[in-house]
Write a protein that holds these residues in place. Structure first.
Motif, short mmCIF file in Angstrom:
data_model
loop_
_atom_site.label_atom_id
_atom_site.label_comp_id
_atom_site.label_asym_id
_atom_site.label_seq_id
_atom_site.Cartn_x
_atom_site.Cartn_y
_atom_site.Cartn_z
N MET A 1 -25.63 9.65 -2.27
CA MET A 1 -24.75 10.80 -2.26
C MET A 1 -23.51 10.52 -3.13
O MET A 1 -22.94 9.43 -3.07
N LYS A 2 -23.12 11.50 -3.93
CA LYS A 2 -21.98 11.34 -4.83
C LYS A 2 -20.68 11.24 -4.03
O LYS A 2 -20.44 12.02 -3.12
N GLN A 3 -19.85 10.25 -4.41
CA GLN A 3 -18.57 10.07 -3.72
C GLN A 3 -17.59 11.16 -4.14
O GLN A 3 -17.50 11.51 -5.31
N ARG A 4 -16.86 11.71 -3.15
CA ARG A 4 -15.91 12.76 -3.44
C ARG A 4 -14.71 12.22 -4.20
O ARG A 4 -14.20 11.14 -3.90
N GLN A 5 -14.26 12.98 -5.19
CA GLN A 5 -13.09 12.61 -5.97
C GLN A 5 -11.84 12.67 -5.08
O GLN A 5 -11.62 13.65 -4.39
N PRO A 6 -11.01 11.61 -5.08
CA PRO A 6 -9.77 11.68 -4.31
C PRO A 6 -8.86 12.79 -4.84
O PRO A 6 -8.81 13.03 -6.05
N ILE A 7 -8.16 13.45 -3.93
CA ILE A 7 -7.27 14.55 -4.29
C ILE A 7 -5.93 14.34 -3.62
O ILE A 7 -5.85 14.20 -2.39
N TYR A 8 -4.87 14.34 -4.42
CA TYR A 8 -3.52 14.22 -3.87
C TYR A 8 -2.60 15.28 -4.49
O TYR A 8 -2.80 15.70 -5.62
N THR A 9 -1.61 15.67 -3.72
CA THR A 9 -0.56 16.56 -4.20
C THR A 9 0.69 15.73 -4.44
O THR A 9 1.05 14.90 -3.61
N VAL A 10 1.32 15.94 -5.59
CA VAL A 10 2.58 15.26 -5.89
C VAL A 10 3.63 16.32 -6.17
O VAL A 10 3.45 17.20 -7.02
N GLY A 11 4.74 16.24 -5.43
CA GLY A 11 5.86 17.14 -5.64
C GLY A 11 7.06 16.37 -6.17
O GLY A 11 7.28 15.21 -5.77
N MET A 12 7.80 16.98 -7.07
CA MET A 12 9.03 16.38 -7.58
C MET A 12 10.18 17.36 -7.38
O MET A 12 10.03 18.56 -7.64
N THR A 13 11.31 16.85 -6.91
CA THR A 13 12.48 17.69 -6.68
C THR A 13 13.63 17.21 -7.56
O THR A 13 13.47 16.34 -8.40
N GLY A 14 14.81 17.76 -7.32
CA GLY A 14 15.95 17.50 -8.19
C GLY A 14 16.74 16.24 -7.90
O GLY A 14 17.82 16.06 -8.46
N ALA A 15 16.23 15.36 -7.05
CA ALA A 15 16.92 14.09 -6.83
C ALA A 15 16.78 13.20 -8.07
O ALA A 15 15.85 13.36 -8.86
N SER A 16 17.70 12.27 -8.21
CA SER A 16 17.57 11.30 -9.29
C SER A 16 16.34 10.43 -9.05
O SER A 16 15.93 10.22 -7.91
N GLY A 17 15.75 9.93 -10.14
CA GLY A 17 14.59 9.06 -10.00
C GLY A 17 13.30 9.71 -10.45
O GLY A 17 12.23 9.39 -9.95
N SER A 18 13.39 10.64 -11.40
CA SER A 18 12.19 11.35 -11.87
C SER A 18 11.14 10.39 -12.45
O SER A 18 9.95 10.68 -12.41
N ILE A 19 11.58 9.24 -12.96
CA ILE A 19 10.63 8.28 -13.53
C ILE A 19 9.62 7.81 -12.50
O ILE A 19 8.47 7.51 -12.83
N TYR A 20 10.02 7.76 -11.23
CA TYR A 20 9.08 7.35 -10.18
C TYR A 20 7.92 8.35 -10.07
O TYR A 20 6.75 7.96 -9.97
N GLY A 21 8.25 9.64 -10.07
CA GLY A 21 7.21 10.66 -9.97
C GLY A 21 6.30 10.67 -11.18
O GLY A 21 5.08 10.80 -11.06
N VAL A 22 6.89 10.52 -12.37
CA VAL A 22 6.09 10.50 -13.59
C VAL A 22 5.12 9.32 -13.58
O VAL A 22 3.93 9.48 -13.85
N ARG A 23 5.62 8.14 -13.23
CA ARG A 23 4.75 6.95 -13.22
C ARG A 23 3.65 7.09 -12.18
O ARG A 23 2.51 6.67 -12.41
N LEU A 24 3.96 7.68 -11.02
CA LEU A 24 2.95 7.87 -9.99
C LEU A 24 1.84 8.77 -10.49
O LEU A 24 0.64 8.45 -10.36
N VAL A 25 2.20 9.92 -11.06
CA VAL A 25 1.18 10.86 -11.55
C VAL A 25 0.35 10.22 -12.66
O VAL A 25 -0.89 10.34 -12.68
N GLN A 26 0.99 9.53 -13.58
CA GLN A 26 0.26 8.86 -14.66
C GLN A 26 -0.75 7.87 -14.10
O GLN A 26 -1.90 7.82 -14.55
N THR A 27 -0.34 7.10 -13.11
CA THR A 27 -1.23 6.09 -12.52
C THR A 27 -2.39 6.73 -11.77
O THR A 27 -3.53 6.30 -11.89
N LEU A 28 -2.10 7.78 -10.99
CA LEU A 28 -3.16 8.47 -10.26
C LEU A 28 -4.18 9.07 -11.21
O LEU A 28 -5.40 8.95 -11.00
N LEU A 29 -3.72 9.71 -12.28
CA LEU A 29 -4.64 10.33 -13.24
C LEU A 29 -5.51 9.28 -13.91
O LEU A 29 -6.72 9.50 -14.12
#
Length: 198
Positions: free
Chosen positions: A1-29
């Protein structure tokens, strides 16, 4: 049986530290994860200030940051998006960085946008919800909101990099925090050297 693709939601808000969100999304993709991506208006302002990006054309900006991978971007008032419903198969959500305003709304069940609704869905369905606050100092209301989210089943990972892995660059510090997030999602990575590893 084919393994299901992992699915995550990532939200980014106006706090400082946007590089954390960018690096997370890049790594997940890169790991083949399907990512539902949500950004507040203030997050776009931080993109421009901290990452020195031209955000005039938001679609082009995101394509520059995330040129390949299974990325699905949703507007914050699009409540027909899959992540607004508990019946949608989703492995969890990360809000990174998370502003104190967004934290307050989540802690009090105030779902005025798709970002907050998605977090509420994660909590009510017993799925992983990781909040990465980036604020200092913290007063009693901030701490109380973090406690409320933790008691509801969320995980608080403050953007506090460690130093035992002997970081030499800014990227090393960013990767440490992102690696701790990935650990909570059970996503394999080699972003930092673990204590006890060579």
């Amino acid at each position: 049986m084919k393994q299901r693709q992992p699915i995550y939601t990532v939200g980014m808000t106006g706090a400082s530290g946007s590089i954390y969100g960018v690096r997370l999304v890049q790594t997940l993709l890169k790991q083949g994860v399907k990512v539902h991506f949500l950004m507040s208006g203030a997050a776009w302002q931080v993109f421009e200030q901290e990452l020195e990006l031209d955000v005039t054309d938001k679609e082009a900006c995101l394509h520059h940051l995330f040129p390949e991978g299974d990325l699905h971007v949703h507007g914050l008032q699009n409540f027909s998006a899959p992540v607004a419903s508990g019946s949608y198969r989703n492995d969890g959500m990360v809000i990174v960085p998370c502003s104190m305003g967004t934290l307050s709304k989540i802690a009090n069940g105030n779902s005025g946008s798709l970002l907050e609704r998605s977090a509420d869905v994660a909590l009510k369905e017993g799925r992983k919800l990781v909040i990465v606050p980036r604020e200092t100092p913290l007063h009693a209301i901030h701490l109380g909101n973090m406690k409320a989210v933790a008691e509801a089943g969320g995980v608080i990972i403050p953007a506090m990099p460690g130093f035992y892995h002997r970081p030499k660059t800014l990227d090393d510090l960013v990767d440490f925090v992102v690696g701790k997030i990935l650990d909570r999602l059970d996503v394999e990575h080699q972003l930092f050297t673990r204590w006890g590893d060579d």
